[in-house]
Design a protein around this motif. Structure first.
Motif, PDB file in Angstrom:
ATOM      1  N   TYR A 645       0.833  -1.200   0.000  1.00  0.00           N
ATOM      2  CA  TYR A 645       0.000   0.000   0.000  1.00  0.00           C
ATOM      3  C   TYR A 645       0.863   1.245   0.000  1.00  0.00           C
ATOM      4  CZ  TYR A 645      -3.957   3.008   1.230  1.00  0.00           C
ATOM      5  OH  TYR A 645      -4.915   3.977   1.234  1.00  0.00           O
ATOM      6  N   GLY A 646       1.974   1.149   0.802  1.00  0.00           N
ATOM      7  CA  GLY A 646       2.877   2.282   0.878  1.00  0.00           C
ATOM      8  C   GLY A 646       3.607   2.493  -0.430  1.00  0.00           C
ATOM      9  N   CYS A 647       4.007   1.371  -1.060  1.00  0.00           N
ATOM     10  CA  CYS A 647       4.684   1.507  -2.353  1.00  0.00           C
ATOM     11  C   CYS A 647       3.772   2.153  -3.395  1.00  0.00           C
ATOM     12  CB  CYS A 647       5.159   0.129  -2.831  1.00  0.00           C
ATOM     13  SG  CYS A 647       6.529  -0.538  -1.838  1.00  0.00           S
ATOM     14  N   LEU A 648       2.557   1.695  -3.400  1.00  0.00           N
ATOM     15  CA  LEU A 648       1.609   2.301  -4.340  1.00  0.00           C
ATOM     16  C   LEU A 648       1.442   3.789  -4.082  1.00  0.00           C
ATOM     17  CD1 LEU A 648      -1.161  -0.449  -4.510  1.00  0.00           C
ATOM     18  CD2 LEU A 648       0.442   0.196  -6.322  1.00  0.00           C
ATOM     19  N   TYR A 649       1.347   4.146  -2.844  1.00  0.00           N
ATOM     20  CA  TYR A 649       1.197   5.559  -2.484  1.00  0.00           C
ATOM     21  C   TYR A 649       2.393   6.350  -2.940  1.00  0.00           C
ATOM     22  CZ  TYR A 649       0.658   9.781   0.276  1.00  0.00           C
ATOM     23  OH  TYR A 649       0.575  11.086   0.658  1.00  0.00           O
ATOM     24  N   LEU A 650       3.617   5.730  -2.658  1.00  0.00           N
ATOM     25  CA  LEU A 650       4.830   6.430  -3.013  1.00  0.00           C
ATOM     26  C   LEU A 650       4.924   6.600  -4.531  1.00  0.00           C
ATOM     27  CD1 LEU A 650       7.494   7.652  -2.056  1.00  0.00           C
ATOM     28  CD2 LEU A 650       8.505   5.354  -2.219  1.00  0.00           C
ATOM     29  N   TYR A 651       4.525   5.544  -5.281  1.00  0.00           N
ATOM     30  CA  TYR A 651       4.573   5.633  -6.739  1.00  0.00           C
ATOM     31  C   TYR A 651       3.656   6.738  -7.262  1.00  0.00           C
ATOM     32  CZ  TYR A 651       3.705   4.392 -11.601  1.00  0.00           C
ATOM     33  OH  TYR A 651       3.550   4.441 -12.953  1.00  0.00           O
ATOM     34  N   GLU A 652       2.462   6.722  -6.761  1.00  0.00           N
ATOM     35  CA  GLU A 652       1.522   7.749  -7.230  1.00  0.00           C
ATOM     36  C   GLU A 652       1.964   9.138  -6.819  1.00  0.00           C
ATOM     37  OE1 GLU A 652      -2.490   6.948  -6.207  1.00  0.00           O
ATOM     38  OE2 GLU A 652      -2.575   5.067  -7.324  1.00  0.00           O
ATOM     39  N   ARG A 653       2.561   9.217  -5.648  1.00  0.00           N
ATOM     40  CA  ARG A 653       2.988  10.538  -5.183  1.00  0.00           C
ATOM     41  C   ARG A 653       4.128  11.059  -6.033  1.00  0.00           C
ATOM     42  NH1 ARG A 653       2.907  14.876  -4.312  1.00  0.00           N
ATOM     43  NH2 ARG A 653       2.829  16.110  -2.415  1.00  0.00           N
ATOM     44  N   LEU A 654       5.013  10.137  -6.459  1.00  0.00           N
ATOM     45  CA  LEU A 654       6.129  10.546  -7.275  1.00  0.00           C
ATOM     46  C   LEU A 654       5.685  10.884  -8.711  1.00  0.00           C
ATOM     47  CD1 LEU A 654       8.890   8.023  -6.063  1.00  0.00           C
ATOM     48  CD2 LEU A 654       8.694  10.458  -5.514  1.00  0.00           C
ATOM     49  N   THR A 655       4.643  10.177  -9.173  1.00  0.00           N
ATOM     50  CA  THR A 655       4.157  10.453 -10.545  1.00  0.00           C
ATOM     51  C   THR A 655       3.186  11.619 -10.611  1.00  0.00           C
ATOM     52  OG1 THR A 655       2.419   8.804 -10.245  1.00  0.00           O
ATOM     53  CG2 THR A 655       4.490   8.059 -11.241  1.00  0.00           C
ATOM     54  N   TRP A 656       2.869  12.254  -9.548  1.00  0.00           N
ATOM     55  CA  TRP A 656       1.988  13.447  -9.541  1.00  0.00           C
ATOM     56  C   TRP A 656       2.801  14.667  -9.988  1.00  0.00           C
ATOM     57  CZ3 TRP A 656      -2.828  14.200  -9.836  1.00  0.00           C
ATOM     58  CH2 TRP A 656      -3.436  15.413  -9.489  1.00  0.00           C
ATOM     59  N   THR A 657       3.032  14.674 -11.303  1.00  0.00           N
ATOM     60  CA  THR A 657       3.850  15.722 -11.916  1.00  0.00           C
ATOM     61  C   THR A 657       2.937  16.815 -12.508  1.00  0.00           C
ATOM     62  OG1 THR A 657       3.872  14.572 -14.010  1.00  0.00           O
ATOM     63  CG2 THR A 657       5.668  14.031 -12.440  1.00  0.00           C
ATOM     64  N   ASN A 658       3.627  17.797 -13.165  1.00  0.00           N
ATOM     65  CA  ASN A 658       2.897  18.901 -13.813  1.00  0.00           C
ATOM     66  C   ASN A 658       2.010  18.385 -14.960  1.00  0.00           C
ATOM     67  OD1 ASN A 658       2.540  21.814 -13.850  1.00  0.00           O
ATOM     68  ND2 ASN A 658       3.421  21.698 -15.933  1.00  0.00           N
ATOM     69  N   LYS A 659       2.527  17.335 -15.639  1.00  0.00           N
ATOM     70  CA  LYS A 659       1.737  16.745 -16.710  1.00  0.00           C
ATOM     71  C   LYS A 659       0.476  16.108 -16.178  1.00  0.00           C
ATOM     72  CE  LYS A 659       1.501  15.650 -21.112  1.00  0.00           C
ATOM     73  NZ  LYS A 659       1.375  16.702 -22.139  1.00  0.00           N
ATOM     74  N   ALA A 660       0.644  15.377 -15.018  1.00  0.00           N
ATOM     75  CA  ALA A 660      -0.523  14.748 -14.402  1.00  0.00           C
ATOM     76  C   ALA A 660      -1.510  15.810 -13.927  1.00  0.00           C
ATOM     77  CB  ALA A 660      -0.078  13.862 -13.247  1.00  0.00           C
ATOM     78  N   LYS A 661      -0.951  16.890 -13.439  1.00  0.00           N
ATOM     79  CA  LYS A 661      -1.834  17.969 -12.985  1.00  0.00           C
ATOM     80  C   LYS A 661      -2.611  18.557 -14.184  1.00  0.00           C
ATOM     81  CE  LYS A 661       0.974  19.407  -9.026  1.00  0.00           C
ATOM     82  NZ  LYS A 661       1.766  20.492  -8.418  1.00  0.00           N
ATOM     83  N   GLU A 662      -1.896  18.749 -15.362  1.00  0.00           N
ATOM     84  CA  GLU A 662      -2.561  19.280 -16.548  1.00  0.00           C
ATOM     85  C   GLU A 662      -3.681  18.356 -16.995  1.00  0.00           C
ATOM     86  OE1 GLU A 662      -1.513  20.764 -21.112  1.00  0.00           O
ATOM     87  OE2 GLU A 662       0.014  19.761 -19.869  1.00  0.00           O
ATOM     88  N   LYS A 663      -3.387  17.041 -16.946  1.00  0.00           N
ATOM     89  CA  LYS A 663      -4.398  16.066 -17.350  1.00  0.00           C
ATOM     90  C   LYS A 663      -5.595  16.120 -16.419  1.00  0.00           C
ATOM     91  CE  LYS A 663      -4.913  11.177 -18.425  1.00  0.00           C
ATOM     92  NZ  LYS A 663      -4.227   9.859 -18.482  1.00  0.00           N
ATOM     93  N   ALA A 664      -5.315  16.185 -15.133  1.00  0.00           N
ATOM     94  CA  ALA A 664      -6.415  16.269 -14.156  1.00  0.00           C
ATOM     95  C   ALA A 664      -7.190  17.575 -14.356  1.00  0.00           C
ATOM     96  CB  ALA A 664      -5.867  16.185 -12.741  1.00  0.00           C
ATOM     97  N   PHE A 665      -6.435  18.667 -14.620  1.00  0.00           N
ATOM     98  CA  PHE A 665      -7.078  19.965 -14.844  1.00  0.00           C
ATOM     99  C   PHE A 665      -8.019  19.905 -16.059  1.00  0.00           C
ATOM    100  CE2 PHE A 665      -7.237  24.037 -16.978  1.00  0.00           C
ATOM    101  CZ  PHE A 665      -7.612  24.900 -15.950  1.00  0.00           C
TER     102      PHE A 665
END
Length: 761
Positions: A645-665
């Motif tokens: 669970y922690g690894c998954l969290y860490l992976y997602e936290r690390l992949t929360w980049t500007n590109k991911a933010k643009e996509k979410a936006f």
């Protein structure tokens, strides 16, 4: 003198020598002037002159009325040309000239003969006064004309002058023995009061001549003084016979006048009293020679010659006026006197008939000619006016039918175009709504095409959102135009062309060039799609905070459905913008249905625990869950699960980049914009249909305006036609009245001719 009167009465009774048929007595006043002028043959001329003058007064007024009428219609109507107007105007001068001649017309008698034959004495005897100089030898040196005047005092006027001279000077001016002689062809007019002589009162004019043997210029005399004479009196000397000079004169007269009226007076017949034994033979000789001259040489009807003594008659008539006479009367005076009276009676009858014929016949014919010409002109105007009136009435009927047809067709076309516009508006509204919904469903693709650099900083993000708004609005508009504009433009063009063709029929040809009738647009019709995404999505609030996909809230949203989603949202940090955003009616209905159909027993254990964890006692719930799992699966599994669970969290936290933010936006923006755009689909489609309605209605309104202008022009033209018809009717009515008056005047002249020319000639 008393004895003379007794002998005259005796002779009138049939007594005395050389009895003659009794002659009707003539009433005379104290001066010997006849009374009772109504019985005089000369009154025929007087009455005829008055009658024809009255007729020509009417003719003159009639011509003036006709000219005035023609000037009136010349300005308003084209039923008369300048030539006819000019021709009619010329009749005014002609009639005026005839009237002037009629006023001057009189019965003219010319006295001719050799010198000293007693021409002046005969005139004096007829005038009952010694007016003209007379005596032995060559007395009269020029032409003397005696005519009546309304003044009480006589006077004379020389030729070429208007000065009134004393009548006593005629003895000096006209006497051949005068030192200052006048030319033989000179005319001296002697004006004698009409109240002193009945003949002058009845418009008789006497012309005395110098003598046919004085000068050879007979042609000049005749042309100057004799062509208008009604009667010629040849005064011959009874002591001799007709001479060649006298015959030559009347031959020349006969050559110039077709039917000259000639009387032959054998003057100085009183000389026969000295030779009574040759009286009858000499008388017969003179008569035979006179008849031969008149009938055989001049080809005149047989007329009598008269044997008189002008000197005796003048003395007798002067004696009747109580004037002293010195020469005694010789035997046979009564016979000569009555023969002179017989001559006067026949002379009056002849000159009256001749003058009426010669003076008035030509005027009557000219009057009839003028009336006939004007009647023909007016008849042509009347017919032209009627013909033009019929044409105008036909034009008025056609124009009236055209106006009624235009109004009816305009009403029909208006109703049809309203239905067509309504149908097309509905079709456009449906097309725009359908196309916009399809573009909204493809909004994510449009947003993904936006490639402006993204940054989560608030200032940069605001610029990014504005550009995205513009991109979305431009893209949606461009896509809608690509999908709809061509078809809509073709439909609009077809509809406008149909309107133009339908309305073009209602506009007259002469109005099309002036009205610049509207044709279909050169550029295709283009709808403006007013989406205004900047204002529409102004309340959009992005959420760029990190959200673990395997978090408790996320899991609840994923597995618990919309009901759990609703409860999970309670713990979500709410922003003012989110609280303002209203949910669509569809979402509200769906949530209520879920709440009504879902029950607490259908939820799984995990859901119950999650709900409990989502309450205000969340911490206690988490501990209970952890204790329950620890006792159930063991610690190793829990640790392994936690590590994963922690690894998954860490992976997602690390992949929360500007590109991911643009996509979410963009995803959030698409969801928000979709919801907002769906709210304005009906408004946008209604706006587009309204543009189409305005365009078609405006085109049709302009076409209707052109038709209304054409109708107004036709109404004005109709009024003008009605006015022209009224004017033509008035013109034809006046022409008919004037034409009938021409017939009336011609009839009056016919009656005049029957009364005075045909009956008495």
């Amino acid at each position: 003198m008393a004895a003379y009167i007794n002998r005259t009465i005796s002779l009138m009774s049939g007594d005395g020598p050389h009895n003659r048929p009794p002659i009707t007595a003539v009433l005379t006043d104290s001066r010997g002037i006849r009374t009772g002028p109504d019985n005089s043959p000369l009154q025929i001329f007087v009455k005829a002159k008055k009658k024809i003058n009255d007729i020509f007064v009417e003719i003159e007024d009639y011509v003036k009325d006709t000219v005035e009428y023609m000037h009136e219609i010349e300005k308003e109507q084209k039923i008369v040309n300048d030539e006819k107007v000019k021709q009619t105007e010329e009749f005014i001068n002609k009639v005026h000239g005839i009237r002037d001649v009629l006023c001057r017309d009189h019965m003219k008698v010319a006295f001719f003969g050799r010198t000293s034959n007693g021409k002046s004495s005969v005139i004096n005897a007829m005038l009952r006064d010694k007016i003209l100089p007379s005596g032995i030898g060559h007395t009269t040196n020029c032409f003397l004309q005696v005519e009546g005047t309304t003044t009480d005092e006589p006077y004379l006027v020389q030729e070429g002058s208007t000065e009134h001279c004393a009548v006593e000077s005629v003895g000096q001016l006209a006497h051949a023995l005068c030192k200052e002689k006048l030319s033989e062809s000179t005319l001296v007019k002697v004006y004698w009061p009409k109240n002193r002589c009945l003949l002058l009162r009845d418009d008789v004019v006497f012309v005395d001549s110098p003598g046919v043997d004085v000068t050879p210029n007979l042609d000049e005399w005749i042309d100057k003084h004799c062509l208008d004479a009604d009667v010629f009196v040849l005064v011959a000397n009874a002591e001799s016979t007709l001479m060649v000079t006298e015959k030559n004169f009347f031959h020349k007269v006969s050559m110039r006048l077709s039917k000259p009226n000639i009387f032959i007076l054998n003057n100085r017949w009183d000389a026969s009293a000295t030779e009574p034994e040759f009286l009858d033979e000499v008388r017969r000789q003179h008569q035979e020679r006179a008849i031969d001259f008149l009938v055989k040489e001049l080809k005149k009807p047989r007329k009598e010659s008269f044997f008189i003594s002008a000197k005796e008659v003048l003395q007798a008539r002067l004696a009747e006026q109580d004037q002293k006479v010195s020469t005694p009367l010789t035997d046979g005076f009564q016979t000569r006197y009555f023969e002179f009276q017989d001559f006067e009676r026949k002379f009056e009858e002849c000159i009256s008939k001749s003058a009426v014929k010669t003076k008035f016949e030509q005027h009557s014919q000219r009057g009839k000619f003028i009336a006939s010409e004007l009647r023909n002109i007016l008849d042509g105007i009347y017919n032209d006016a009627l013909k033009l009136k019929e044409e105008k009435l036909k034009q008025r009927k056609e124009l009236n039918d055209k106006i009624n047809y235009t109004e009816q067709q305009l009403l029909i076309i208006t109703q049809e175009m309203k239905k067509k516009i309504h149908t097309m508006v509905e079709d456009v509204e449906q097309r725009v709504s359908k196309a916009l919904n399809e573009e909204i469903r493809r909004l994510s693709t449009l947003v993904d095409e936006f490639n402006l650099p993204f940054h989560s900083e608030p200032l940069v993000l605001n610029v990014y959102k504005k550009e995205l708004h513009l991109h979305v609005e431009t893209g949606l508009g461009s896509n809608l135009r690509a999908r709809l504009s061509t078809a809509l433009a073709l439909n609009m063009e077809a509809s406008q062309r149909e309107m133009t063709e339908r309305m073009d029929v209602l506009i007259p040809e002469n109005r099309k060039a002036a009205s610049n009738i509207i044709l279909p647009r050169r550029q295709p019709f283009e709808i403006l799609y007013r989406l205004n995404c900047d204002n529409l999505c102004a309340d959009f609030q992005e959420d760029l905070e990190f959200r673990f996909s395997w978090g408790i809230t996320t899991l609840i949203q994923r597995f618990a459905g919309s009901g759990a989603n609703f409860l999970a949202l309670k713990n979500k940090r709410e922003s003012p913008q989110n609280s303002v955003i209203p949910s669509t009616p569809t979402d509200v209905v769906d949530n209520r249905m879920l709440y009504a159909n879902a029950s607490i027993e259908d939820w799984s254990l995990l859901s119950r625990i999650a709900i409990m964890g989502a309450t205000s006692q969340g911490t206690m719930g988490c501990l209970l869950v952890a204790g329950f799992l620890f006792k159930t699966v063991g610690w190793r599994i829990i640790v392994a699960t936690g590590a994963m669970y922690g690894c998954l969290y860490l992976y997602e936290r690390l992949t929360w980049t500007n590109k991911a933010k643009e996509k979410a936006f963009k995803k959030q923006y698409v969801q928000h914009a979709t919801r907002k755009l769906r709210m304005i689909v009906d408004l946008t489609s209604a706006n587009c249909s309204h543009q189409v309605q305005q365009e078609l209605s405006g085109t049709f309104a302009r076409l209707c305006h052109l038709v209304d202008e054409a109708t107004s022009e036709m109404d004005k033209e109709l009024k003008d036609l009605e006015a022209e018809v009224a004017k033509l009717e008035n013109a034809s009515g006046k022409a008919k009245v004037l034409r009938n008056k021409a017939n009336y005047l011609a009839h009056e002249l016919e009656l005049f001719e029957d009364a005075y020319l045909k009956l008495h000639y």
